[in-house]
Design an enzyme around this catalytic site. Sequence first.
Site, mmCIF file in Angstrom:
data_model
loop_
_atom_site.group_PDB
_atom_site.id
_atom_site.type_symbol
_atom_site.label_atom_id
_atom_site.label_comp_id
_atom_site.label_asym_id
_atom_site.label_seq_id
_atom_site.Cartn_x
_atom_site.Cartn_y
_atom_site.Cartn_z
ATOM 1 N N ASP A 32 0.835 -1.198 0.000
ATOM 2 C CA ASP A 32 0.000 0.000 0.000
ATOM 3 C C ASP A 32 0.870 1.248 0.000
ATOM 4 O O ASP A 32 1.989 1.245 0.508
ATOM 5 C CB ASP A 32 -0.888 -0.020 1.250
ATOM 6 C CG ASP A 32 -2.047 0.957 1.159
ATOM 7 O OD1 ASP A 32 -2.318 1.466 0.051
ATOM 8 O OD2 ASP A 32 -2.667 1.226 2.194
ATOM 9 N N GLY A 33 0.341 2.315 -0.587
ATOM 10 C CA GLY A 33 0.999 3.609 -0.527
ATOM 11 C C GLY A 33 1.622 4.096 -1.822
ATOM 12 O O GLY A 33 2.275 5.148 -1.841
ATOM 13 N N ASN A 34 1.427 3.362 -2.915
ATOM 14 C CA ASN A 34 2.016 3.788 -4.190
ATOM 15 C C ASN A 34 1.518 5.169 -4.607
ATOM 16 O O ASN A 34 2.302 6.034 -5.020
ATOM 17 C CB ASN A 34 1.688 2.788 -5.304
ATOM 18 C CG ASN A 34 2.403 1.467 -5.138
ATOM 19 O OD1 ASN A 34 3.369 1.355 -4.399
ATOM 20 N ND2 ASN A 34 1.927 0.451 -5.845
ATOM 21 N N ASN A 80 -10.649 -3.241 -6.345
ATOM 22 C CA ASN A 80 -9.835 -2.245 -7.051
ATOM 23 C C ASN A 80 -10.402 -1.852 -8.413
ATOM 24 O O ASN A 80 -9.981 -0.849 -9.001
ATOM 25 C CB ASN A 80 -8.400 -2.734 -7.230
ATOM 26 C CG ASN A 80 -7.574 -2.681 -5.963
ATOM 27 O OD1 ASN A 80 -6.604 -3.402 -5.794
ATOM 28 N ND2 ASN A 80 -7.966 -1.815 -5.021
#
Length: 259
Positions: A32-34, A80
Site C-alpha cells: 500500500d501507498g504507491n 480495485n
Amino acid sequence: MFAFLNKKDPVETTELKLDPKRIPAHVAIIMDGNGRWAKARHLPRVAGHKEGMNTVKKVTIAASNLGVKVLTLYAFSTENWKRPTDEVNYLMQLPVNFFETFVPDLIKNNVRVSVMGYTDKLPASTQKAVKDAIADTKDCDGMVLNFALNYGSRAEMVTGIQKIARQVAAGELAVDEIDDQTVDEALMTAPLAPYHDPDLLIRTSGEERLSNFLLWQIAYSELEFTDVKWPDFTATTLQACIAAFQSRDRRFGGLSAKK
C-alpha cells in the site's frame, strides 16, 4: 529528503539480528501507498505503481535469500475495479511488464510463480502473462512468489463454501466431516500447503486494516504495520519486519513455555 514521510519505520526501531532458524515460512504483504508516494513527489499515481513494481523485484529476491518459503503479495483486489479506468488499465498492464522483464531473474533465483484470484476476469493480455510466467517457472523448487490478483477473501470463502456444498450434495462429503482441513482445501491457498497460512502479514503505508485479504488464513498470523510506503520498502525493511516477528511470543491460543 522524504524521510519524514515514513514515520514508524521498523528499521529505526528494531535491531536487525535475525535467527535463520526462525524465518517465517510464509510472508504476506499488503502493498500500500504507491499513490501517496507519487503524490508526495508531485507525480501521477501511475508513477507510484511503476516504482512499486521495482520494489516487488527487490523484495522478492531479498525474501528468497532469507529463506522464506512463500511470499504472497496483494497485487489487485476485487474492489480495485472501482478505481479510475486509466489507473485500472495501467495496473492490468503491470503484470505484463513485470513478468516480461523479471522471469529470467526469477528462474535464476529458483523462484516459482503462483497466482490466486479470479484471473478469468482479467484482460486477455494479463491472463497470458500470468500463465506464461507460471509455465516458465514451473520447474523452480525454491521460494513461491504468490500473487493475489483480482482476489478478495470474502469472495474466496463464498467460492470455497459453494465447493464444499457441492461435495455434500453429491454425497462425497458428510456435513459432520467438514472441519478446518476441509475449508483449507477449498480455498485458493490450498496449493501452497503446508505453508498456506501466513506466519507474518505486513501492511505498508500506515493503514491498519486487512482490506479483505486472507481473512481465514491469518487467524494466527503476526501482524506488522509500518508507515513506510511500498515504493520505499527495502530488503532492510523486510528484515526489520522479520526481526519484529521473531521478537514475539507466538502461543496460538495456548500458554507460553516461558509462563
